[in-house]
Design a protein around this motif. Structure first.
Motif, PDB file in Angstrom:
ATOM      1  N   THR A  34       0.836  -1.199   0.000  1.00  0.00           N
ATOM      2  CA  THR A  34       0.000   0.000   0.000  1.00  0.00           C
ATOM      3  C   THR A  34       0.874   1.253   0.000  1.00  0.00           C
ATOM      4  OG1 THR A  34      -1.699  -1.148   1.274  1.00  0.00           O
ATOM      5  CG2 THR A  34      -1.810   1.254   1.226  1.00  0.00           C
ATOM      6  N   PRO A  35       0.678   2.149  -0.963  1.00  0.00           N
ATOM      7  CA  PRO A  35       1.421   3.415  -0.963  1.00  0.00           C
ATOM      8  C   PRO A  35       0.673   4.484  -0.168  1.00  0.00           C
ATOM      9  CG  PRO A  35       0.246   3.188  -3.026  1.00  0.00           C
ATOM     10  CD  PRO A  35      -0.089   1.959  -2.208  1.00  0.00           C
ATOM     11  N   TYR A  36       1.415   5.308   0.530  1.00  0.00           N
ATOM     12  CA  TYR A  36       0.852   6.466   1.232  1.00  0.00           C
ATOM     13  C   TYR A  36       1.539   7.701   0.653  1.00  0.00           C
ATOM     14  CZ  TYR A  36      -1.008   3.098   4.576  1.00  0.00           C
ATOM     15  OH  TYR A  36      -1.685   2.050   5.168  1.00  0.00           O
ATOM     16  N   PRO A  37       0.992   8.244  -0.440  1.00  0.00           N
ATOM     17  CA  PRO A  37       1.670   9.350  -1.139  1.00  0.00           C
ATOM     18  C   PRO A  37       1.683  10.628  -0.324  1.00  0.00           C
ATOM     19  CG  PRO A  37      -0.511   8.966  -2.068  1.00  0.00           C
ATOM     20  CD  PRO A  37      -0.278   7.865  -1.082  1.00  0.00           C
ATOM     21  N   SER A  78       1.861   7.416  -6.257  1.00  0.00           N
ATOM     22  CA  SER A  78       3.268   7.777  -6.365  1.00  0.00           C
ATOM     23  C   SER A  78       4.109   7.307  -5.181  1.00  0.00           C
ATOM     24  CB  SER A  78       3.418   9.294  -6.503  1.00  0.00           C
ATOM     25  OG  SER A  78       2.870   9.944  -5.371  1.00  0.00           O
ATOM     26  N   GLY A  79       3.476   6.953  -4.089  1.00  0.00           N
ATOM     27  CA  GLY A  79       4.234   6.466  -2.947  1.00  0.00           C
ATOM     28  C   GLY A  79       4.789   5.070  -3.152  1.00  0.00           C
ATOM     29  N   ARG A  80       4.365   4.401  -4.213  1.00  0.00           N
ATOM     30  CA  ARG A  80       4.836   3.039  -4.490  1.00  0.00           C
ATOM     31  C   ARG A  80       6.210   3.084  -5.140  1.00  0.00           C
ATOM     32  NH1 ARG A  80       2.973  -2.089  -5.214  1.00  0.00           N
ATOM     33  NH2 ARG A  80       0.862  -1.488  -4.651  1.00  0.00           N
ATOM     34  N   VAL A  81       7.187   2.459  -4.501  1.00  0.00           N
ATOM     35  CA  VAL A  81       8.515   2.366  -5.099  1.00  0.00           C
ATOM     36  C   VAL A  81       8.518   1.232  -6.114  1.00  0.00           C
ATOM     37  CG1 VAL A  81       9.695   3.295  -3.073  1.00  0.00           C
ATOM     38  CG2 VAL A  81       9.290   0.833  -3.236  1.00  0.00           C
TER      39      VAL A  81
END
Length: 623
Positions: A580-583, A591-594
């Motif tokens: 889960t990304p936390y932008p 965009s928080g996903r690397v």
């Protein structure tokens, strides 16, 4: 007594149902859902397996063994939910082994306790009373002899229960997210799994010859400049590092009822270099872990405080580096040096002097020692003496008054908080940080009046999060959202400020570059001209980071594989794909996903650090 006997004779079913209720409470707190089918299918087989063993092998005192098993299960469930309320993760035997620390922070522990949690122990009290009554009648339980059909049935139930436990554990053993792993396995299965897996699996160390600074820089994706900017710009200046208890970045500029919560920090952030994307990197050791990371530029251990085993190694450190370059060193903390094994930490880091409770005393007691006002006043006196000695110094100052649960004496509270936050964790936090900021303002004034401010690099940063999102009520979260203009989550919780006062250089005030506590050693070394070419470090000089993407691995408070990047925080699920990304604000939704490649590089960085520390020589001066 006949009724009691009949009731107790059905103990297998009775104890299973009682524990099912207790597990429901734990699941409600930790996973956000109480009794459900998944919980029943994961928790009940474990109870049944234990109770079958009691029925099969215990010929006497079966009820006593049931009560003991019930007490152990209850204690584990209670520990799980209490630990989660602060740390946001599932407690394991690693943390339980540090249970002695609870007596030192009992005020913080009690503050997390809610009355309904104590319901877990009601049945145990009742059972103990019944046992006393039962024994007082002179009744002795006869030695039981299992009939063949009953023995066969119990063995069948045992086999099925163990099989179900294995089916819950085996498919989820590789999951990276410990919380999801515990939910899929069941809490009791997870506790046993972590114990057995850690005792049977040996860490695979990376060959020390492969752990070079070039290899680390490659994993981080950086190319150090041949001629770093600001190299030695503050050479010969004192270095004063102020570690601020539980201070988070959202406090900077925050107003409550039109009043600034932290006016001192606000002025510093406006007038010096303020890194507003700076993150805590501590583990189980919290404050002491921050001291470790800042002074070694190494990552903290995964399952234990750095002060437990890492301090037994010959550690490269900032105090040693500064001493090699003509500095004297000292660290200041009003707590007892024995807490969190700091005496060993300070010896391992190479501090020449430490000032603890024995120096500061118990004057104006707040939290675990003398107040921040006393800390700063007596520290300033020592710093002036060190300055007068004619040799530059490196000093670290650890504040403590704003420690959880933030019970500042009422006569020291000056901030008028909204009534809806009265006597809440969030309200007390704001009051405590307002007091801590006021005390800090006095210290900055002393540094300026003595001339130390203009002759020193002064660095201020928070040590770790102060408001765990897991411990806040809905009303508190709603109030924070009103204040911040967005929901309070991981991005706010782990974001701490970094303020750099460097009188000899000019630099844009607000620095959006992402960084973490691990970056302070190389940054300070560059400013003071201390060479670190031959010293392994995992941080990046923030003054020369440029546009290189940042990758900050997180541990303990987030699942393994969690990473802070320039665009957000990424938290893995069972693996990378379901993470889960936390932008960050202003970034795209995902965009928080690397990337998978970046994700794997951060895992390698942690492995490199663990392997490097494990292969360092043992200290010969350890007590």
């Amino acid at each position: 007594m006949n009724t009691v006997n009949k009731l107790l004779s059905r103990r297998f079913v009775l104890f299973t149902l009682v524990l099912l209720l207790k597990s429901s409470l734990a699941w409600l707190v930790v996973f956000g859902g109480g009794a459900n089918l998944r919980m029943a299918l994961t928790e009940i087989p474990f109870f049944c397996a234990v109770f079958c063993l009691i029925e099969i092998f215990a010929r006497k005192r079966q009820l006593l063994y049931y009560v003991i098993a019930n007490l152990i299960f209850t204690a584990l469930y209670f520990t799980v939910l209490m630990y989660y309320k602060y740390y946001g993760i599932i407690v394991t035997y690693h943390a339980i082994s540090q249970a002695d620390k609870i007596t030192k922070v009992k005020e913080s522990t009690y503050s997390l306790l809610q009355p309904q949690y104590l319901l877990m122990f009601v049945d145990i009290i009742i059972l103990l009373v019944l046992l006393v009554l039962y024994r007082s009648k002179g009744t002795r339980a006869p030695q039981l002899r299992l009939k063949p059909y009953r023995k066969a049935a119990l063995r069948g139930i045992l086999a099925v229960s163990i099989a179900l436990c294995m089916l819950n554990v085996w498919p989820n053993r590789a999951s990276m997210n410990e919380t999801e792993q515990a939910e899929e396995m069941g809490i009791m299965n997870y506790e046993v799994f972590t114990l057995l897996s850690d005792s049977t699996q040996k860490a695979q160390l990376i060959d020390s010859k492969e752990i070079t600074q070039a290899a680390i820089d490659k994993l981080k994706g950086i190319v150090p400049p041949q001629t770093p900017q600001y190299r030695g710009a503050e050479k010969g200046k004192n270095v004063i590092v102020i570690q601020m208890e539980s201070f988070q970045s959202f406090l900077i500029g925050l107003k409550v009822n039109g009043v600034e919560v932290t006016p001192t920090m606000n002025r510093l952030a406006a007038g010096d270099f303020y890194y507003n994307h700076f993150y805590t990197m501590v583990g189980q050791g919290t404050t002491s872990d921050a001291e470790f990371t800042v002074n070694t530029s190494l990552y903290v251990p995964e399952h234990e405080p750095a002060t437990q085993n890492d301090v037994n190694k010959v550690l490269p450190s900032l105090p040693k580096l500064m001493q090699q370059n003509g500095y004297t060193t000292a660290t200041f903390h009003t707590n007892d040096v024995q807490f969190w094994n700091r005496k060993e930490l300070y010896q391992a880091l190479g501090w020449e002097k430490y000032f603890d409770h024995s120096y500061f005393g118990d004057e104006d007691h707040i939290a675990f020692g003398a107040s921040d006002e006393v800390l700063y006043k007596k520290t300033a006196e020592q710093l002036i003496r060190m300055e007068d000695a004619g040799q530059p110094f490196y000093a670290q100052v650890i504040s403590m008054s704003s420690h959880h649960p933030y019970n500042i004496p009422r006569e020291k509270v000056t901030l008028d908080i909204p009534k809806k936050l009265n006597d809440t964790l969030a309200g007390r936090y704001l009051e405590a940080q307002n007091y801590a900021d006021r005390a800090l303002g006095g210290f900055i004034g002393q540094l300026k009046s003595s001339g130390l401010w203009d002759n020193s690099v002064v660095i201020l940063y928070g040590d770790h999060q102060g408001l765990p999102v897991y411990a806040l009520s809905k009303a508190e979260k709603s109030s924070l959202e009103e204040m911040l203009g967005h929901p309070y989550d991981y991005k706010d919780m782990f974001n701490i400020p970094l303020i750099l006062h460097a009188p000899g250089i000019t630099y844009p005030a607000v620095q959006p570059k992402t960084g973490g506590q691990i970056d302070l050693l190389p940054t300070i070394a560059n400013l003071t001209g201390a060479p670190i070419d031959n010293q392994i470090h995992f941080g990046t000089d923030l003054l020369n980071a440029g546009s290189t993407p940042s990758l900050l691995p997180m541990r303990h408070f987030l699942p393994r594989g969690s990473v802070v990047s320039d665009t957000g925080i990424f938290v893995p699920g069972a693996g990378y794909e379901d993470g889960t990304p936390y932008p960050f604000a202003g970034s795209a939704a995902d965009s928080g996903r690397v990337s998978l490649e970046e994700f794997n590089r951060t895992l390698s960085l942690l492995d490199y650090s663990d392997s490097y520390i494990a292969q360092l020589p043992d200290r010969t001066d350890a007590e």
